[in-house]
Design a protein around this motif. Structure first.
Motif, PDB file in Angstrom:
ATOM      1  N   LEU A 159      37.899 -21.981  19.753  1.00  0.00           N
ATOM      2  CA  LEU A 159      36.474 -21.993  19.421  1.00  0.00           C
ATOM      3  C   LEU A 159      36.178 -21.222  18.141  1.00  0.00           C
ATOM      4  O   LEU A 159      35.310 -21.591  17.368  1.00  0.00           O
ATOM      5  N   ARG A 160      36.903 -20.133  17.907  1.00  0.00           N
ATOM      6  CA  ARG A 160      36.691 -19.340  16.687  1.00  0.00           C
ATOM      7  C   ARG A 160      37.240 -20.031  15.452  1.00  0.00           C
ATOM      8  O   ARG A 160      36.686 -19.904  14.373  1.00  0.00           O
ATOM      9  N   LYS A 161      38.316 -20.785  15.594  1.00  0.00           N
ATOM     10  CA  LYS A 161      38.962 -21.369  14.420  1.00  0.00           C
ATOM     11  C   LYS A 161      38.360 -22.711  14.001  1.00  0.00           C
ATOM     12  O   LYS A 161      38.605 -23.188  12.919  1.00  0.00           O
ATOM     13  N   GLY A 162      37.538 -23.325  14.854  1.00  0.00           N
ATOM     14  CA  GLY A 162      36.955 -24.630  14.549  1.00  0.00           C
ATOM     15  C   GLY A 162      36.016 -24.572  13.355  1.00  0.00           C
ATOM     16  O   GLY A 162      35.591 -23.503  12.926  1.00  0.00           O
ATOM     17  N   PRO A 163      35.673 -25.734  12.794  1.00  0.00           N
ATOM     18  CA  PRO A 163      34.783 -25.752  11.630  1.00  0.00           C
ATOM     19  C   PRO A 163      33.371 -25.316  12.008  1.00  0.00           C
ATOM     20  O   PRO A 163      32.935 -25.500  13.134  1.00  0.00           O
ATOM     21  N   ARG A 164      32.688 -24.722  11.046  1.00  0.00           N
ATOM     22  CA  ARG A 164      31.315 -24.300  11.262  1.00  0.00           C
ATOM     23  C   ARG A 164      30.415 -25.521  11.384  1.00  0.00           C
ATOM     24  O   ARG A 164      30.698 -26.571  10.817  1.00  0.00           O
ATOM     25  N   LEU A 165      29.315 -25.339  12.087  1.00  0.00           N
ATOM     26  CA  LEU A 165      28.324 -26.395  12.194  1.00  0.00           C
ATOM     27  C   LEU A 165      27.677 -26.588  10.836  1.00  0.00           C
ATOM     28  O   LEU A 165      27.363 -25.616  10.153  1.00  0.00           O
ATOM     29  N   PHE A 166      27.498 -27.817  10.403  1.00  0.00           N
ATOM     30  CA  PHE A 166      26.920 -28.199   9.107  1.00  0.00           C
ATOM     31  C   PHE A 166      27.769 -27.718   7.930  1.00  0.00           C
ATOM     32  O   PHE A 166      27.245 -27.445   6.853  1.00  0.00           O
ATOM     33  N   GLU A 167      29.069 -27.625   8.099  1.00  0.00           N
ATOM     34  CA  GLU A 167      29.931 -27.122   7.026  1.00  0.00           C
ATOM     35  C   GLU A 167      29.829 -27.987   5.770  1.00  0.00           C
ATOM     36  O   GLU A 167      29.723 -27.471   4.658  1.00  0.00           O
ATOM     37  N   ALA A 168      29.846 -29.301   5.927  1.00  0.00           N
ATOM     38  CA  ALA A 168      29.760 -30.191   4.765  1.00  0.00           C
ATOM     39  C   ALA A 168      28.403 -30.056   4.085  1.00  0.00           C
ATOM     40  O   ALA A 168      28.313 -30.008   2.854  1.00  0.00           O
ATOM     41  N   SER A 169      27.342 -29.971   4.867  1.00  0.00           N
ATOM     42  CA  SER A 169      26.002 -29.840   4.291  1.00  0.00           C
ATOM     43  C   SER A 169      25.859 -28.524   3.539  1.00  0.00           C
ATOM     44  O   SER A 169      25.301 -28.481   2.438  1.00  0.00           O
ATOM     45  N   LEU A 170      26.339 -27.455   4.134  1.00  0.00           N
ATOM     46  CA  LEU A 170      26.243 -26.154   3.473  1.00  0.00           C
ATOM     47  C   LEU A 170      27.054 -26.130   2.182  1.00  0.00           C
ATOM     48  O   LEU A 170      26.633 -25.542   1.175  1.00  0.00           O
ATOM     49  N   SER A 171      28.197 -26.782   2.189  1.00  0.00           N
ATOM     50  CA  SER A 171      29.024 -26.850   0.988  1.00  0.00           C
ATOM     51  C   SER A 171      28.296 -27.602  -0.123  1.00  0.00           C
ATOM     52  O   SER A 171      28.295 -27.167  -1.285  1.00  0.00           O
ATOM     53  N   GLU A 172      27.685 -28.718   0.229  1.00  0.00           N
ATOM     54  CA  GLU A 172      26.947 -29.494  -0.772  1.00  0.00           C
ATOM     55  C   GLU A 172      25.732 -28.731  -1.288  1.00  0.00           C
ATOM     56  O   GLU A 172      25.434 -28.756  -2.485  1.00  0.00           O
ATOM     57  N   LEU A 173      25.037 -28.030  -0.407  1.00  0.00           N
ATOM     58  CA  LEU A 173      23.894 -27.232  -0.849  1.00  0.00           C
ATOM     59  C   LEU A 173      24.331 -26.104  -1.777  1.00  0.00           C
ATOM     60  O   LEU A 173      23.641 -25.770  -2.741  1.00  0.00           O
ATOM     61  N   GLU A 174      25.473 -25.519  -1.497  1.00  0.00           N
ATOM     62  CA  GLU A 174      26.004 -24.457  -2.368  1.00  0.00           C
ATOM     63  C   GLU A 174      26.339 -25.018  -3.745  1.00  0.00           C
ATOM     64  O   GLU A 174      26.064 -24.397  -4.774  1.00  0.00           O
ATOM     65  N   LYS A 175      26.926 -26.217  -3.787  1.00  0.00           N
ATOM     66  CA  LYS A 175      27.218 -26.861  -5.070  1.00  0.00           C
ATOM     67  C   LYS A 175      25.929 -27.133  -5.840  1.00  0.00           C
ATOM     68  O   LYS A 175      25.868 -26.913  -7.058  1.00  0.00           O
ATOM     69  N   ASP A 176      24.897 -27.612  -5.126  1.00  0.00           N
ATOM     70  CA  ASP A 176      23.607 -27.854  -5.776  1.00  0.00           C
ATOM     71  C   ASP A 176      23.025 -26.566  -6.333  1.00  0.00           C
ATOM     72  O   ASP A 176      22.513 -26.533  -7.467  1.00  0.00           O
ATOM     73  N   SER A 213      21.742 -34.829   9.082  1.00  0.00           N
ATOM     74  CA  SER A 213      21.589 -35.742  10.213  1.00  0.00           C
ATOM     75  C   SER A 213      22.943 -36.311  10.636  1.00  0.00           C
ATOM     76  O   SER A 213      23.255 -36.403  11.827  1.00  0.00           O
ATOM     77  N   TYR A 214      23.749 -36.701   9.668  1.00  0.00           N
ATOM     78  CA  TYR A 214      25.089 -37.224   9.968  1.00  0.00           C
ATOM     79  C   TYR A 214      25.948 -36.152  10.631  1.00  0.00           C
ATOM     80  O   TYR A 214      26.656 -36.429  11.605  1.00  0.00           O
ATOM     81  N   ASP A 215      25.877 -34.914  10.113  1.00  0.00           N
ATOM     82  CA  ASP A 215      26.644 -33.820  10.712  1.00  0.00           C
ATOM     83  C   ASP A 215      26.238 -33.591  12.166  1.00  0.00           C
ATOM     84  O   ASP A 215      27.090 -33.378  13.037  1.00  0.00           O
ATOM     85  N   LEU A 216      24.934 -33.624  12.433  1.00  0.00           N
ATOM     86  CA  LEU A 216      24.456 -33.441  13.805  1.00  0.00           C
ATOM     87  C   LEU A 216      24.968 -34.545  14.723  1.00  0.00           C
ATOM     88  O   LEU A 216      25.411 -34.279  15.845  1.00  0.00           O
ATOM     89  N   LYS A 217      24.918 -35.774  14.243  1.00  0.00           N
ATOM     90  CA  LYS A 217      25.379 -36.897  15.055  1.00  0.00           C
ATOM     91  C   LYS A 217      26.868 -36.766  15.365  1.00  0.00           C
ATOM     92  O   LYS A 217      27.292 -36.948  16.511  1.00  0.00           O
ATOM     93  N   GLN A 218      27.667 -36.455  14.365  1.00  0.00           N
ATOM     94  CA  GLN A 218      29.111 -36.307  14.566  1.00  0.00           C
ATOM     95  C   GLN A 218      29.410 -35.154  15.514  1.00  0.00           C
ATOM     96  O   GLN A 218      30.281 -35.267  16.372  1.00  0.00           O
ATOM     97  N   SER A 219      28.703 -34.040  15.365  1.00  0.00           N
ATOM     98  CA  SER A 219      28.927 -32.884  16.237  1.00  0.00           C
ATOM     99  C   SER A 219      28.573 -33.214  17.676  1.00  0.00           C
ATOM    100  O   SER A 219      29.277 -32.813  18.605  1.00  0.00           O
ATOM    101  N   ARG A 220      27.476 -33.939  17.872  1.00  0.00           N
ATOM    102  CA  ARG A 220      27.059 -34.289  19.226  1.00  0.00           C
ATOM    103  C   ARG A 220      28.073 -35.225  19.880  1.00  0.00           C
ATOM    104  O   ARG A 220      28.440 -35.040  21.053  1.00  0.00           O
ATOM    105  N   ILE A 221      28.541 -36.215  19.147  1.00  0.00           N
ATOM    106  CA  ILE A 221      29.527 -37.147  19.699  1.00  0.00           C
ATOM    107  C   ILE A 221      30.809 -36.409  20.075  1.00  0.00           C
ATOM    108  O   ILE A 221      31.370 -36.620  21.156  1.00  0.00           O
TER     109      ILE A 221
END
Length: 118
Positions: A95-112, A25-33
């Motif tokens: 556009l190609r070099k920018g961070p992926r959408l939900f990068e932080a969330s995906l990283s945390e899910l991978e750690k889990d 949810s936080y990632d979506l909000k930051q991306s939208r802003i």
């Protein structure tokens, strides 16, 4: 004892899911802003650059003698087209070099997932 273990596990799993959903949810909000601010700034940049370019071309055409007007228009057209192609390539690269959408969330899910796979 088994019920306590199941309840403990479920509480941990629900807490983990809740935490990850809050992160998404936080990632979506930051991306939208970020997207809205970039689009707004880009619209104003486009507007003022186009006005400046059109007025500059009009000034050059009026300032140049009648015998060189076609040459000036041809040179300016080529320059604008070349600049448009270069800026398109720059935008594509950005556009190609920018961070992926939900990068932080995906990283945390991978750690889990790695932690739970042990």
């Amino acid at each position: 004892m088994v019920m306590y273990a199941i309840k403990f596990f479920m509480r941990g799993a629900i807490g983990l899911i809740r935490n990850r959903l809050e992160l998404v949810s936080y990632d979506l909000k930051q991306s939208r802003i970020k997207l809205v601010s970039i689009l707004l700034i880009a619209a104003f940049v486009f507007l003022f650059l186009m006005l400046g370019i059109m007025l500059g071309v009009a000034l050059l055409i009026v300032a140049i003698g009648e015998d060189n007007r076609v040459l000036v228009l041809a040179v300016l057209t080529g320059a604008f087209l070349l600049l448009g192609v270069v800026l398109t390539l720059v935008l594509s690269h950005q556009l190609r070099k920018g961070p992926r959408l939900f990068e932080a969330s995906l990283s945390e899910l991978e750690k889990d997932f790695q932690y739970l796979s042990k």
